[in-house]
Design an enzyme around this catalytic site. Structure first.
Site, short mmCIF file in Angstrom:
data_model
loop_
_atom_site.label_atom_id
_atom_site.label_comp_id
_atom_site.label_asym_id
_atom_site.label_seq_id
_atom_site.Cartn_x
_atom_site.Cartn_y
_atom_site.Cartn_z
N LYS A 22 1.40 -39.19 -0.83
CA LYS A 22 3.09 -39.78 -0.68
C LYS A 22 3.81 -38.60 -1.77
O LYS A 22 4.95 -38.11 -1.46
CB LYS A 22 3.10 -41.44 -1.34
CG LYS A 22 4.40 -41.81 -1.96
CD LYS A 22 3.60 -42.82 -2.87
CE LYS A 22 5.25 -44.15 -3.13
NZ LYS A 22 5.58 -43.00 -4.62
N CYS A 117 8.68 -48.19 -9.29
CA CYS A 117 8.47 -48.52 -9.48
C CYS A 117 9.12 -49.66 -11.53
O CYS A 117 9.40 -48.28 -11.65
CB CYS A 117 7.23 -48.65 -9.81
SG CYS A 117 6.39 -49.03 -8.37
N ASP A 125 15.90 -37.32 -18.37
CA ASP A 125 16.87 -36.37 -19.23
C ASP A 125 16.08 -34.66 -19.06
O ASP A 125 16.46 -33.89 -19.11
CB ASP A 125 16.50 -36.68 -20.51
CG ASP A 125 15.00 -36.96 -21.25
OD1 ASP A 125 13.81 -37.19 -19.89
OD2 ASP A 125 14.42 -36.43 -22.05
N VAL A 328 0.48 -42.09 -19.58
CA VAL A 328 1.89 -41.06 -19.31
C VAL A 328 2.72 -41.79 -19.50
O VAL A 328 4.81 -41.64 -19.73
CB VAL A 328 1.30 -40.55 -18.06
CG1 VAL A 328 2.70 -40.33 -16.81
CG2 VAL A 328 -0.38 -39.24 -18.09
#
EC number: 2.5.1.7
Length: 434
Positions: A22, A117, A125, A328
């Site tokens: 995906k 999500c 940015d 993350v």
């Protein structure tokens, strides 16, 4: 309301084949817009709702798209529209990946601010920083981000503040048609970056260094349609690795690439899971007793954030105290409350989650909060007492093909039902695969 109902207690055994990735196919479909001559033919494409969404975005942009038999054929030789509207982009943040190709092809792109999500802010940015470095002017307002360039994009030296996968992909795609050479530093190193670079090069681009921290892109005048096969999905493979380990089962995961799974394999072996690399893929044998470990998510080649929630389900069954630290994405612990509903001993401390195990999980009605959480709750249901009902399956369908059917084929007692039609009796579910 659609639900997946799973009854715990079965060891999973057998063979399962993973689909195309995906996270590779979406930016590759977007990058197909760069070809102004010929058709792109992509194979090993997973049948996911996100793939249908990105295909609709391309059609809106005036590309011809045919999706059948796990193959997508894209003809983007006509003049392209420049705007990707909110009705598509709100469904999936990967829609922003068309921005680089549109800017390179048309000199202009107007994209609704993305959805997908609900995992923290996930800003774009770094994408925009790259476009500006190549000479584009960027404006953000009224729910849209617009970029335009007078003349053509110019090669530049770009340093990413964080090795963002999306920004690396978008900038890399845009740079293929820029005048001169672009050097992208602190680039993401994921296998999906390498797959995109291979596709761009098949179209005639000159991309070097993908998979390392520095990528060089020498601009060319034109790109052409090409044939390309999508790499296997390492996150789906990792999810089935957890399914084997959590149930004490024995599963051969076909089409998995061991080199893409090193960080997952290392942590699971540390927990006592036996992992064997075979010609067909990866075989995973779950132990009688799992050991507690600590995990910190990191950019590749570190432990993938997309496996965090699945590993959380596994660590709930481990003997001792485990900790997962998420570096993350912010706000990627929404599934913790759902695990608590299943009687899990689990708590959030800042950017970490602490788990004490092993847990005797209880079946409950739980709601998927994002794509990977959906899979994690189902995995937890495989070892819970009684019935677990998982709702909000729209998240699951964004990243897994026939997940419940694949688990059922491995021996799970699981069914997907639509309770709008009729209330499903527990006995009907318990009779499944008897």
């Amino acid at each position: 309301m659609e639900k997946i109902i799973v009854r715990g207690g079965k060891r999973l055994n057998g063979t399962v084949r993973v689909e195309g990735a995906k996270n590779a196919v979406l930016p590759i479909i977007a990058a197909a817009l760069l070809a102004s001559d010929g058709k792109n033919v992509l194979s090993e494409v997973p049948v996911l709702s996100d793939v249908y969404t990105i295909n609709e975005v391309l059609r809106h942009l005036n590309a011809e798209v045919v999706f059948e038999n796990n193959q997508v054929t894209i003809d983007s030789s006509k003049e392209l529209n420049i705007e990707a509207p909110f009705e598509y982009v709100r469904k999936m943040r990967a829609s922003v990946q068309v921005m680089g190709p549109l800017l390179a092809r048309n000199g202009r792109a107007r994209i609704a601010l993305p959805g997908g999500c609900a995992i923290g802010s996930r800003p774009i940015d770094q994408h925009l920083k790259g476009f500006e470095a190549m000479g584009a002017k960027v404006q953000v307002g009224n729910g849209f981000v617009e970029a335009y360039v007078e003349g053509e994009l110019k090669g530049a030296k770009i340093y990413l503040d964080f090795p963002s996968v999306g920004a690396t992909e978008n900038i890399m795609s845009a740079a293929t048609l820029a005048k001169g050479t672009t050097i992208l530093e602190n680039a993401a190193k994921e296998p999906e970056i390498v797959d995109l670079a291979n596709f761009l090069n098949a179209m005639g681009a000159k991309v070097r260094g993908a998979g390392t921290g520095t990528i060089r892109i020498e601009g060319v005048d034109k790109l052409y349609g090409a044939n390309h096969s999508i790499i296997p999905d390492r996150i789906e493979a990792g999810t089935f690795m957890v399914a084997a380990a959590i149930t004490g089962g024995d599963i051969l995961i076909e089409n998995a690439v061991p080199e893409h799974l090193r960080s997952i394999t290392a942590k699971m072996e540390e927990m006592g899971v036996k992992i064997i690399e075979e010609n067909e893929g990866v075989r995973v044998i779950g132990p009688d007793k799992l050991k507690a470990v600590d995990i910190k998510t990191m950019p590749h080649p570190g432990f993938p954030t997309d496996m965090q929630s699945q590993m959380m389900a596994l660590l709930l069954q481990a003997d001792g105290t485990s900790m997962i630290t998420e570096t993350v994405f912010e706000n990627r612990f929404m599934h913790v409350e759902e695990f608590r509903r299943m009687n899990a001993d689990i708590k959030i401390e800042g950017r970490s989650v602490i788990m004490n195990g092993p847990n005797s999980l209880q079946g409950a009605e739980v709601a998927a909060t994002d794509l990977r959480a959906a899979a994690a709750l189902i995995l937890a249901g495989l070892v819970s007492e009684g019935y677990t009902r998982v709702t909000e399956l729209k998240h699951l369908d964004r990243g897994y093909v026939n997940f419940h059917k694949k688990l059922a084929a491995l021996g799970a007692t699981i069914e997907r039902v639509n309770e709008k039609v009729e209330e499903v009796k527990e006995q009907e579910v318990s009779d499944l695969h008897a």
